[in-house]
Each structure stands twice: as C-alpha cells, then as structure tokens.
Design a protein around this motif. Structure first.
Motif, PDB file in Angstrom:
ATOM      1  N   GLU A 220      18.494  39.162  38.686  1.00 40.25           N
ATOM      2  CA  GLU A 220      18.707  40.595  38.533  1.00 40.25           C
ATOM      3  C   GLU A 220      17.610  41.327  39.310  1.00 40.25           C
ATOM      4  OE1 GLU A 220      17.593  42.166  34.635  1.00 40.25           O
ATOM      5  OE2 GLU A 220      16.784  40.190  34.151  1.00 40.25           O
ATOM      6  N   PRO A 221      17.826  42.608  39.621  1.00 36.61           N
ATOM      7  CA  PRO A 221      16.747  43.401  40.245  1.00 36.61           C
ATOM      8  C   PRO A 221      15.615  43.605  39.247  1.00 36.61           C
ATOM      9  CG  PRO A 221      18.896  44.433  40.549  1.00 36.61           C
ATOM     10  CD  PRO A 221      19.077  43.366  39.521  1.00 36.61           C
ATOM     11  N   THR A 258      14.055  40.564  43.390  1.00 42.00           N
ATOM     12  CA  THR A 258      15.259  40.067  42.758  1.00 42.00           C
ATOM     13  C   THR A 258      14.973  38.648  42.283  1.00 42.00           C
ATOM     14  OG1 THR A 258      17.612  39.577  43.024  1.00 42.00           O
ATOM     15  CG2 THR A 258      16.214  39.201  44.933  1.00 42.00           C
ATOM     16  N   GLU A 376      12.391  49.758  46.165  1.00 41.00           N
ATOM     17  CA  GLU A 376      12.412  49.980  44.720  1.00 41.00           C
ATOM     18  C   GLU A 376      13.536  50.915  44.285  1.00 41.00           C
ATOM     19  OE1 GLU A 376       9.176  51.104  41.234  1.00 41.00           O
ATOM     20  OE2 GLU A 376       8.883  51.793  43.298  1.00 41.00           O
ATOM     21  N   LYS A 378      16.512  50.887  44.784  1.00 40.19           N
ATOM     22  CA  LYS A 378      17.765  50.208  44.477  1.00 40.19           C
ATOM     23  C   LYS A 378      17.758  49.576  43.078  1.00 40.19           C
ATOM     24  CE  LYS A 378      18.982  49.098  49.246  1.00 40.19           C
ATOM     25  NZ  LYS A 378      19.371  48.004  50.190  1.00 40.19           N
ATOM     26  N   VAL A 379      16.641  49.677  42.369  1.00 43.07           N
ATOM     27  CA  VAL A 379      16.516  49.030  41.068  1.00 43.07           C
ATOM     28  C   VAL A 379      16.967  49.970  39.969  1.00 43.07           C
ATOM     29  CG1 VAL A 379      14.947  47.916  39.436  1.00 43.07           C
ATOM     30  CG2 VAL A 379      14.589  47.650  41.891  1.00 43.07           C
TER      31      VAL A 379
END
Length: 384
Positions: A220-221, A258, A376, A378-379
C-alpha cells in the motif's frame, strides 16, 4: 614419434608455408587437458594428443589408423555419422568408468577432417547431483520444520489464549473486585507473561515463513511522515528509552513509499529498539530519512551506544543471535529483531547495512530502491 605424426598431420592440413605454425598448434594441442582425436571424415584416426593416449591407454602409433568408433562403447551414437546430436555423454575407462562429454568439429579442407574432443565431466556431474540432493533434502527439512512449528504453535496457542483471556477478565475485574492487591499483581504478571509468550510464538512462526519463502507482502502507499511519527511515539513509551534523547530528522522531501506498512514499521521499530537498548542513560538516538542521488530512500538510525566488535557485526542478523550472553543480559528478547529487519527489507527489494565501532555507537541503514519511492501527494492519508 607421436609429435612427428601430429606435426605431419598439421603440415598436410595447413600447407608447408605454415610449417612453423604447425609446430605451435601441435604444442597447444599437446598441452590441452581435454582428450583430442583427429580423424578423417570416415572416422579413421590420424592423430591424438597425450590426454587422449592416457584416456584410451594406448600410444598414438597404436591408435593411428583405427576407427574412433572402436574406442567408445557400442551404445555410443555413430561419431562419424551426420545425424549425431552433439555434444553427447559417454562412460569410458575400466573398473571405475568416468563420464565424458564428446563434441565433434568438422573442418572443411581438401580432405574431410574431424576433431573429437573428450572432456571429463565426472566431478561436475557428481557435484551437481550432490548439490541437487542437498537442495531437495534442505527443502524437505524446511517444510518439515515449518509444519512442526505450525502444529506446535497451534497446540501452544490454544491453552495460551485461555490463559490470556481469563487473566484479562481477572485483571479488569469484570465479575467484581479481586479483594487482595497481591493477587491482583499476580494476575497482571500472568497476563503480561502470556502476552509476551504469544508474541514469541508469533515471531518463531514468522521465522519459519521467512525461511520457507512464503511471506506475502500486503502493499500500500505509505506516508513517511506518519510512519516516522508512529515509530517515535511507540519507541518513547519503552521502558529502556527513558533518559535517552530521541531525535527524528525527517527529510523525505515530499516523497512517500509503497510497501507493506506493517513489515516496514516492524523493521524500523526493531532497529530503534536495538539502538535504545544498547545506548547508555543520557545517550542519543537519531532517526533520519535520506535520499541518495540514485533515488534510493533510506531510514538511518544512529546511536551513541556501546557499538559492536567485528565478530558480532558479522552475525548480528542471524536468527536468535544475542550479543550479550544469557548471564549478563540486561533486556529480554529472542534475538530476532535485526534478522526480521533484514528479511523485511529484502522482501521489498532493499537491504539493511550496519556500521559500528566499539564504544562509538552504531549506524543502521534501511534502504529502499527507487521504484518504491514516489511523490507524497499520491498518498491517501486514510488509516494513519
């Protein structure tokens, strides 16, 4: 003599103008450890080297003029035929036959010439067989151990869960007060020991999974800032962290990871735990996030503790290895922390490196490859 015969063969093959080269070629063939037999296109032997004479137990003068097929087992494919699938393997020798790989090279000259090379591969084959047998046995042993640990873990967990559950009911006094403070202390001790034993069982089962290579990542992120904050909060609650200066230096530069959050958190806490256990009161433990020019992202834990001697440094990631002996051990532990940290980093395609000097502290680096690093923004921060 054999040398004169071989020279004359080379002279006929390459011509009188290259007579000097014939002598050089003869020397090269004579020095070759592989057995070499030169024949006509019909398999009639024209020349051999010393290794071939030793292999067949006959001088070159006796071998000359014979068909090469007469020197090999009857089951060997026709070496002078066109349909031979080369290289082939044959057994030669009396008493203790050895295995040879045979190759045939055709040379286009005014007269057909074939060069047969016999390479002894007996030891190579034996080594391959031993290696394969050892691998099969190791896999079987690992599977048996994993099954044993799994079954044993189940047998231990069943009564242990009862111990933990009932002691928790007593600890929380769900059916009324205990009445005696001494009994209450005993209940707390029973519950704490039960939880600790459960954790030890889980760690041993994790070792069997790692060795069997059956661990699966739940990727997962990961928000690096949240991960660091969580690790610092947990580490500050440890009893052996009192009196230490824990200094985080997040420098993620807007980057995230990730991977499997639980395993990465586990690895980071294991490294922090070791750093704090072996640092004196008033010592320092630093945690930094660093980005290399190649895009690798690393968690770097530095401490001002006792450090490690080289002999310990080589074994500190072995499972169950303890630096301090059982008689003078100051802290409880199974000796699996750094073993797990290294394994979890390798699962993520990264690695763990340790640098240490006795009396001058230790630096442990958990490095992640560039393909696990990304911006970051995209988290999703859900779950942190």
């Amino acid at each position: 003599s054999r040398g004169t015969l071989l020279s004359s063969v080379f002279r006929r093959i390459i011509g009188g103008a290259a007579a000097d080269n014939a002598i050089l070629l003869r020397a090269v063939v004579d020095c070759c450890r592989d057995a070499i037999v030169i024949t006509s296109d019909r398999g009639i032997i024209a020349a051999t080297n010393p290794a071939a004479e030793r292999l067949f137990g006959q001088d070159a003068a006796i071998l000359m003029g014979r068909n090469i097929q007469s020197l090999v087992p009857k089951s060997t494919p026709e070496l002078c035929g066109r349909a031979v699938d080369l290289p082939i393997e044959i057994e030669l020798g009396n008493g203790s036959p050895r295995l040879f790989e045979v190759t045939v090279s055709n040379i286009s000259l005014p007269r057909g010439v074939r060069i047969h090379t016999f390479r002894d591969i007996t030891e190579t084959k034996r080594s391959d067989e031993v290696r394969q047998t050892t691998l099969v046995e190791a896999r079987a042993a690992a599977a048996a151990k994993a099954e044993f640990l799994h079954n044993m873990g189940h047998e231990l967990r069943t009564p242990l869960n009862s111990v933990i559950g009932f002691s928790e009911i007593l600890k929380d006094e769900l059916f009324g007060p205990i009445g005696n403070e001494q009994y209450r202390q005993y209940v707390l001790a029973i519950h704490g020991c039960g939880v600790h034993l459960s954790q030890v069982i889980n760690e041993i089962l994790d070792v069997s999974k790692i060795e069997a290579g059956v661990y699966e990542l739940d990727e997962e992120p990961i928000d690096i800032g949240a991960l660091i904050a969580d690790a610092i909060d947990v580490s500050k609650s440890w009893e052996f962290a009192h009196g230490l200066d824990i200094t985080p230096r997040p420098q993620a530069n807007g980057l995230a990871l990730t991977g499997d959050f639980r395993l990465i958190r586990h690895a980071l806490l294991d490294v922090l735990s070791n750093a704090m256990k072996f640092s004196p009161q008033g010592g320092r433990v630093g945690l930094a996030v660093e980005l290399s020019d190649d895009g690798d992202l690393s968690f770097v834990v530095r401490d001002s503790g006792i450090g490690m001697d080289p002999e310990h440094l080589e074994r500190v990631t072995d499972p169950f290895y303890q630096i301090d002996g059982a008689l003078n051990r100051k802290f409880e532990g199974t000796g699996l922390g750094l073993y797990f940290a290294r394994a979890y980093m390798e699962f993520h395609g990264g690695d763990m490196s340790i640098a240490s000097v006795p009396g001058s502290g230790t630096t442990v680096t958990l490095r992640f490859p560039p393909d696990r690093v990304f911006p970051e923004e995209k988290v999703s921060r859900a779950g942190f």
